[in-house]
Design a protein around this motif. Structure first.
Motif, PDB file in Angstrom:
ATOM      1  N   ASP A 219      10.132 -12.198   1.315  1.00  0.00           N
ATOM      2  CA  ASP A 219       9.853 -13.278   0.364  1.00  0.00           C
ATOM      3  C   ASP A 219       9.646 -14.589   1.115  1.00  0.00           C
ATOM      4  OD1 ASP A 219      10.106 -11.511  -1.686  1.00  0.00           O
ATOM      5  OD2 ASP A 219      12.119 -12.141  -2.293  1.00  0.00           O
TER       6      ASP A 219
ATOM      7  N   LEU B 159       8.650 -14.999   4.155  1.00  0.00           N
ATOM      8  CA  LEU B 159       7.340 -14.976   4.840  1.00  0.00           C
ATOM      9  C   LEU B 159       6.222 -15.381   3.889  1.00  0.00           C
ATOM     10  CD1 LEU B 159       6.737 -11.799   7.024  1.00  0.00           C
ATOM     11  CD2 LEU B 159       6.653 -14.168   7.730  1.00  0.00           C
ATOM     12  N   GLN B 160       6.260 -14.781   2.690  1.00  0.00           N
ATOM     13  CA  GLN B 160       5.197 -15.081   1.725  1.00  0.00           C
ATOM     14  C   GLN B 160       5.230 -16.534   1.307  1.00  0.00           C
ATOM     15  OE1 GLN B 160       4.251 -12.039  -1.333  1.00  0.00           O
ATOM     16  NE2 GLN B 160       6.041 -11.007  -0.545  1.00  0.00           N
ATOM     17  N   VAL B 161       6.446 -17.051   1.105  1.00  0.00           N
ATOM     18  CA  VAL B 161       6.563 -18.444   0.693  1.00  0.00           C
ATOM     19  C   VAL B 161       6.064 -19.373   1.798  1.00  0.00           C
ATOM     20  CG1 VAL B 161       8.227 -20.237   0.113  1.00  0.00           C
ATOM     21  CG2 VAL B 161       8.398 -18.009  -0.949  1.00  0.00           C
TER      22      VAL B 161
ATOM     23  N   GLY C 140       3.586 -18.907   3.404  1.00  0.00           N
ATOM     24  CA  GLY C 140       2.131 -18.784   3.453  1.00  0.00           C
ATOM     25  C   GLY C 140       1.638 -17.700   4.391  1.00  0.00           C
ATOM     26  N   VAL C 141       2.523 -16.759   4.740  1.00  0.00           N
ATOM     27  CA  VAL C 141       2.126 -15.673   5.643  1.00  0.00           C
ATOM     28  C   VAL C 141       1.947 -14.398   4.818  1.00  0.00           C
ATOM     29  CG1 VAL C 141       2.841 -14.277   7.612  1.00  0.00           C
ATOM     30  CG2 VAL C 141       3.356 -16.721   7.554  1.00  0.00           C
TER      31      VAL C 141
END
Lengths: 313, 268
Positions: free
Chosen positions: B132, B134-136, B138-139
């Protein structure tokens, strides 16, 4: 349990008291005295007993909403976690979403950054619909956010320094010297400068959280979300963290949203408070208004009393 | 009562179909992410490739020699000795080792050793909310985590198939020596029956086994939930689905290969 509901015990209902029963016994009226600036949402299924305390009162906060939830419904299997949630988080203020455990506070954060999508309704960030975004737009939009997860969510394969430097290396063209300076400044702010070379598994829970805080702030994001930043911290560190949140907010501005159970933290830092229960907002508004609310549920929750409409159910 | 019985049948089936659908979507996204620039996964690809090599080479060596010596070697050798045809063991190894056993053993080792490691790693990251985060930040986790594992497993599984072939045939050599037979006829029938179609078919099949293992492992890891117990469950489910997927795909691939290349069915 019924004794804990106090005045409702005589009737012996195995359910939360409805506002009329409660207020009749107290000589008052739910949601009364909210003031002239208060607006109320249209009533949603007044017959629905569960939501008697949800006046849906939204007090004016005098700012644009950075994030808005519009009639959001989210279910996991048969469990409806968010059930028609309407909420706005004002820009330029520190907002707090408060509510009992398991009521969907963390789910709210995941909706804001597009980690979860609503089954119904919409989530807007600066007026843009998150569920309508393509993957590329979503990754771009997320750069506006800094998120502190419950346990810090540090990358286990990197040391603390690299964890905090990660967003800078990923999204900026800054040189290593500049990155080092920024990272060390952030780590110093959270008291972890000496632990920069340590791996996450060598840190205590509180230290991981502070490192996560430093990482969340390193890009100076416009919206910062804190998922229970005080859990696992001692009272002194909690107070220091609250102070730090305020200082950083004063320095950077933007919309900060803190999810917590800790009423003391709310008193210290909140400009705006929203109380969430059973997937909807009971009341929301500027902190000083909420702390003076006549809604018995809000009063019970913000004073942390055992007596009141909220029981163990 | 009827509702509950229907739920018991319907919900697991629905859940299974949803998971299969999700894995198909993940495969599509992985392929698109692998091809679309930018390509930030080079370092992770190399790391995963080396990780798989380090993890799998010894179990694979032991398994292929033992399996080649034991199953097609001694068992088929015993049978062929009855007819005085131990020289045909080499030809049998084309069928046994190149077409079936080497790809199977490679896939099973890669799924059991490498696939489980991937599921456990991603599952633990999911539970710790690292994915989560990582996604936050921007990856894209598909581009940065799934694609390198997908490519590394495909390449390493294909290469390990050659390795398994060599050591599998070495098992056949040991079996031949056990029967006090000369090695010349073994290699003569082996090379007579082997064709380039057998070799590329074996490598392509194993490479696609690697793709199945990677997708299932990544999917189960990235959807793990329920703490440490949930990670264990994901690993268990992942390896079972991988085996089922490998067996089912092997049937389709072998039938297609035999149908499109009937000359490889002729025993020389």
């Amino acid at each position: 349990m019924e004794e804990r509901r106090g005045d409702g015990g005589a009737g012996g209902p195995d359910r939360p008291l409805d506002p009329r029963e409660w207020e009749e016994s107290r000589g008052g009226r739910p949601g009364a005295g909210a003031g002239p600036r208060m607006t109320a949402e249209p009533e949603r299924g007044a017959e629905d007993h569960e939501y008697h305390w949800h006046t849906g009162a939204k007090r004016e906060h005098g700012a644009e909403d950075a994030v808005e939830f519009i009639d959001v419904v989210k279910a996991f299997g048969r469990n409806r976690v968010l059930n028609g949630l309407n909420l706005g988080l004002p820009d330029g203020q520190i907002s707090m979403i408060l509510g009992p455990s398991g009521t969907g506070k963390s789910v709210c954060i995941k909706h804001m950054v597009g980690l979860l999508y609503p089954d119904e309704g919409d989530v807007l960030v600066h007026g843009q619909s998150v569920p309508a975004m393509a993957d590329d737009e979503l990754f771009e939009m997320r750069k506006k956010f800094g998120v502190l997860f419950q346990d810090g969510a540090l990358f286990g394969s990197m040391n603390v320094f690299d964890n905090v430097a990660f967003p800078l290396r990923q999204h900026t063209d800054k040189g290593e010297d500049e990155i080092r300076e920024i990272v060390m400044r952030r780590l110093t702010e959270v008291g972890l400068a000496a632990a920069a070379e340590k791996m996450p598994n060598e840190l205590s829970g509180g230290m991981r959280k502070r490192a996560g805080f430093a990482r969340a702030l390193v890009l100076d994001p416009g919206i910062v979300l804190f998922d229970e930043p005080d859990s696992g911290l001692d009272p002194v560190r909690t107070a220091l963290l609250c102070e730090l949140i305020q200082e950083v907010h004063e320095e950077n501005g933007g919309a900060y949203c803190v999810i917590t159970h800790d009423i003391m933290s709310a008193r210290r830092v909140a400009d705006y408070i929203a109380i969430l229960w059973k997937g909807r907002i009971v009341e929301s508004g500027p902190a000083r208004d909420l702390f003076n609310s006549d809604n018995q549920f809000v009063r019970q929750f913000l004073s942390g009393e055992a007596q009141g409409p909220l029981g163990m159910e | 009562m009827v509702q509950s019985a229907a739920d018991r049948v319907f919900l697991p089936t629905k859940n299974l179909l949803e998971q299969v659908g999700d894995m198909m979507i993940l495969t599509g996204k992985t392929l698109v992410s692998a091809l679309r620039p930018p390509y930030p996964y080079g370092t992770e690809f190399v790391q995963q490739f080396l990780f798989m090599l380090r993890l799998c080479w010894l179990p694979l060596t032991i398994s292929t020699i033992a399996f080649g010596y034991g199953a097609p070697g001694l068992q088929a050798g015993n049978f062929l000795v009855l007819f005085g045809a131990i020289d045909r063991l080499g030809g049998f190894f084309v069928l046994a080792s190149i077409r079936e056993f080497a790809p199977f053993v490679t896939a099973i080792i890669l799924a059991g050793v490498g696939g489980t490691a991937i599921t456990a790693d991603l599952g633990a990251r999911k539970i710790r909310e690292e994915l989560d985060a990582l996604q936050v930040l921007g990856v894209d986790p598909i581009k940065n985590l799934v694609v390198p594992r997908f490519l590394a497993l495909m390449v390493v599984t294909g290469l390990f198939n050659i390795y398994a072939l060599i050591f599998g045939i070495f098992g056949g050599v040991l079996a031949t020596l056990t029967f006090d037979a000369p090695l010349g006829p073994f290699f003569a029938t082996l090379l007579n029956n082997a064709s380039t179609t057998d070799l590329w078919g074996s490598v392509v099949k194993t490479t696609l086994f690697g793709a199945i293992i990677a997708i299932v492992s990544c999917y189960k890891g990235m959807t793990a939930s329920g703490g440490a117990e949930g990670v264990g469950r994901a690993v268990n489910q992942g390896v079972v689905i991988e085996f089922l997927g490998i067996f089912a795909f092997n049937y389709v691939f072998t039938q297609t290969l035999l149908a499109t290349h009937p000359e490889i069915s002729v025993i020389k």
